[in-house]
Design a protein around this motif. Structure first.
Motif, mmCIF file in Angstrom:
data_model
loop_
_atom_site.group_PDB
_atom_site.id
_atom_site.type_symbol
_atom_site.label_atom_id
_atom_site.label_comp_id
_atom_site.label_asym_id
_atom_site.label_seq_id
_atom_site.Cartn_x
_atom_site.Cartn_y
_atom_site.Cartn_z
ATOM 1 N N PRO A 52 46.101 -16.990 4.972
ATOM 2 C CA PRO A 52 45.502 -17.830 3.926
ATOM 3 C C PRO A 52 45.396 -17.053 2.621
ATOM 4 O O PRO A 52 45.330 -15.819 2.613
ATOM 5 C CB PRO A 52 44.128 -18.172 4.499
ATOM 6 N N ILE A 53 45.359 -17.782 1.530
ATOM 7 C CA ILE A 53 45.305 -17.169 0.209
ATOM 8 C C ILE A 53 43.888 -17.279 -0.315
ATOM 9 O O ILE A 53 43.349 -18.384 -0.450
ATOM 10 C CB ILE A 53 46.303 -17.848 -0.748
ATOM 11 N N ASP A 54 43.296 -16.151 -0.619
ATOM 12 C CA ASP A 54 41.939 -16.115 -1.153
ATOM 13 C C ASP A 54 42.023 -16.299 -2.663
ATOM 14 O O ASP A 54 42.303 -15.359 -3.407
ATOM 15 C CB ASP A 54 41.270 -14.782 -0.800
ATOM 16 N N ASP A 55 41.798 -17.543 -3.124
ATOM 17 C CA ASP A 55 41.919 -17.820 -4.559
ATOM 18 C C ASP A 55 40.715 -17.344 -5.358
ATOM 19 O O ASP A 55 40.715 -17.453 -6.583
ATOM 20 C CB ASP A 55 42.123 -19.316 -4.794
ATOM 21 N N SER A 56 39.682 -16.849 -4.680
ATOM 22 C CA SER A 56 38.523 -16.321 -5.408
ATOM 23 C C SER A 56 38.640 -14.831 -5.688
ATOM 24 O O SER A 56 37.719 -14.244 -6.267
ATOM 25 C CB SER A 56 37.245 -16.573 -4.599
ATOM 26 N N ALA A 57 39.747 -14.205 -5.300
ATOM 27 C CA ALA A 57 39.917 -12.774 -5.534
ATOM 28 C C ALA A 57 40.022 -12.492 -7.022
ATOM 29 O O ALA A 57 40.785 -13.157 -7.740
ATOM 30 C CB ALA A 57 41.167 -12.266 -4.806
ATOM 31 N N GLU A 58 39.226 -11.538 -7.476
ATOM 32 C CA GLU A 58 39.196 -11.148 -8.895
ATOM 33 C C GLU A 58 38.889 -12.344 -9.794
ATOM 34 O O GLU A 58 39.420 -12.452 -10.908
ATOM 35 C CB GLU A 58 40.507 -10.497 -9.310
ATOM 36 N N SER A 59 38.066 -13.249 -9.303
ATOM 37 C CA SER A 59 37.651 -14.450 -10.058
ATOM 38 C C SER A 59 38.838 -15.290 -10.501
ATOM 39 O O SER A 59 38.848 -15.876 -11.596
ATOM 40 C CB SER A 59 36.811 -14.042 -11.270
ATOM 41 N N GLY A 60 39.869 -15.369 -9.656
ATOM 42 C CA GLY A 60 41.039 -16.171 -9.967
ATOM 43 C C GLY A 60 42.075 -15.467 -10.807
ATOM 44 O O GLY A 60 43.116 -16.053 -11.117
ATOM 45 N N ARG A 61 41.830 -14.222 -11.177
ATOM 46 C CA ARG A 61 42.777 -13.479 -12.010
ATOM 47 C C ARG A 61 43.757 -12.642 -11.198
ATOM 48 O O ARG A 61 44.580 -11.927 -11.764
ATOM 49 C CB ARG A 61 42.017 -12.577 -12.987
ATOM 50 N N ALA A 62 43.668 -12.714 -9.888
ATOM 51 C CA ALA A 62 44.587 -11.955 -9.047
ATOM 52 C C ALA A 62 45.999 -12.516 -9.180
ATOM 53 O O ALA A 62 46.212 -13.732 -9.170
ATOM 54 C CB ALA A 62 44.131 -12.003 -7.589
ATOM 55 N N THR A 63 46.975 -11.636 -9.314
ATOM 56 C CA THR A 63 48.363 -12.063 -9.457
ATOM 57 C C THR A 63 48.903 -12.543 -8.117
ATOM 58 O O THR A 63 48.388 -12.202 -7.048
ATOM 59 C CB THR A 63 49.218 -10.919 -9.999
ATOM 60 N N LEU A 64 49.971 -13.330 -8.183
ATOM 61 C CA LEU A 64 50.566 -13.855 -6.957
ATOM 62 C C LEU A 64 51.168 -12.742 -6.110
ATOM 63 O O LEU A 64 51.125 -12.790 -4.877
ATOM 64 C CB LEU A 64 51.634 -14.896 -7.305
ATOM 65 N N THR A 65 51.741 -11.715 -6.759
ATOM 66 C CA THR A 65 52.339 -10.621 -6.003
ATOM 67 C C THR A 65 51.279 -9.836 -5.228
ATOM 68 O O THR A 65 51.522 -9.388 -4.112
ATOM 69 C CB THR A 65 53.095 -9.680 -6.957
ATOM 70 N N SER A 66 50.097 -9.678 -5.825
ATOM 71 C CA SER A 66 49.033 -8.967 -5.118
ATOM 72 C C SER A 66 48.499 -9.753 -3.930
ATOM 73 O O SER A 66 47.935 -9.177 -2.993
ATOM 74 C CB SER A 66 47.885 -8.648 -6.085
ATOM 75 N N LEU A 67 48.681 -11.084 -3.945
ATOM 76 C CA LEU A 67 48.245 -11.929 -2.838
ATOM 77 C C LEU A 67 49.367 -12.188 -1.831
ATOM 78 O O LEU A 67 49.177 -12.965 -0.889
ATOM 79 C CB LEU A 67 47.724 -13.261 -3.374
#
Length: 256
Positions: free
Chosen positions: A208-223
């Protein structure tokens, strides 16, 4: 006020607007005439309301006709160029920027699989797109595709034996049934509620993708979302637990 007493415009003149409108409405429901002559002020208000409605209806019809003519002209222009034949006439800014990024080789394409609905092809033009930008693009493209499919349904009905009358009736039925039931064709979607109940699931990595990581500023590559990734919607509570928006607790004050 005593209901047996006849109403008159003279008595209504000094009343508050809400009480005056209530008494007039009740008298109209009882088919009771109001004594006296109607004040010119009320006549002017009613006439202005009628004029405003007529003006708004005329402007709405003109605006709708202008949009239809503009869309037809754009379709002719785009179809005359082979390079632009696949661009819809009502393309959004997100879709146009995505097409430009594809031409330059700097786009990130993500496929969002939806149960019972067509797959969304989301093209992100940002160099390092974030999960918040992906969620915003999904909402924009989903609404644009829904409007196109609804427009095609109305056009198809207009070409049937019933003609344009059936098309307008069908369009009204689509809107009304969407408000009463919650069918697939409902145009208005509360994405805030949807993201609170569902999250994205990476089918390639099975995580699953945690869309709350870094308040939504996490890049797609990091996820772990790569170019050409296939995502699906899953219930958020299954992987991240329930998230309710309750009243905030007051902060505790430490005594010195």
């Amino acid at each position: 006020m005593n209901l047996n007493r006849k109403l008159s415009y003279k008595n209504l003149k000094g009343m508050p607007a809400n009480l005056r409108n209530k008494l007039i409405r009740e008298a109209r429901n009882r088919n009771e005439n109001i004594l006296g002559r109607k004040n010119k002020k009320f006549v002017n208000i009613d006439a202005k309301k009628v004029q405003r409605k007529q003006k708004n209806a005329f402007e709405h019809a003109e605006h709708k006709a202008m949009l239809s003519a503009t869309e037809e002209e754009l379709e002719k222009i785009l179809s005359s160029y082979p390079e632009l034949s696949d661009v819809p006439a009502d393309a959004t800014a997100q879709e146009l920027l995505g097409q430009l990024a594809l031409a330059t080789g700097q786009a990130t394409t993500v496929y969002v699989m939806r149960t019972g609905l067509p797959t969304l092809t989301v093209v992100l033009h940002q160099p390092s797109p974030t999960i918040a930008q992906l969620k915003k693009a999904i909402a924009t493209i989903a609404l644009a595709q829904h409007k196109r499919s609804q427009r095609q349904q109305v056009r198809a009905l207009a070409e049937d034996e019933a003609g344009a009358g059936a098309a307008s009736k069908a369009g009204a039925e689509l809107v009304n049934s969407a408000q009463r039931t919650g069918h697939v064709h409902r145009a208005q979607v509360s994405w805030r509620f949807l993201w609170r109940c569902y999250c994205l699931f990476n089918g390639d990595e099975f995580v699953p993708i945690d869309d709350s990581a870094e308040s939504g500023r996490a890049t797609l590559t990091s996820l772990g979302i790569k170019n050409g990734a296939k995502l699906t919607f899953v219930h958020r509570a299954v992987y991240f637990g329930r998230r309710r928006q309750g009243p905030k607790k007051p902060a505790k004050i430490e005594e010195s």
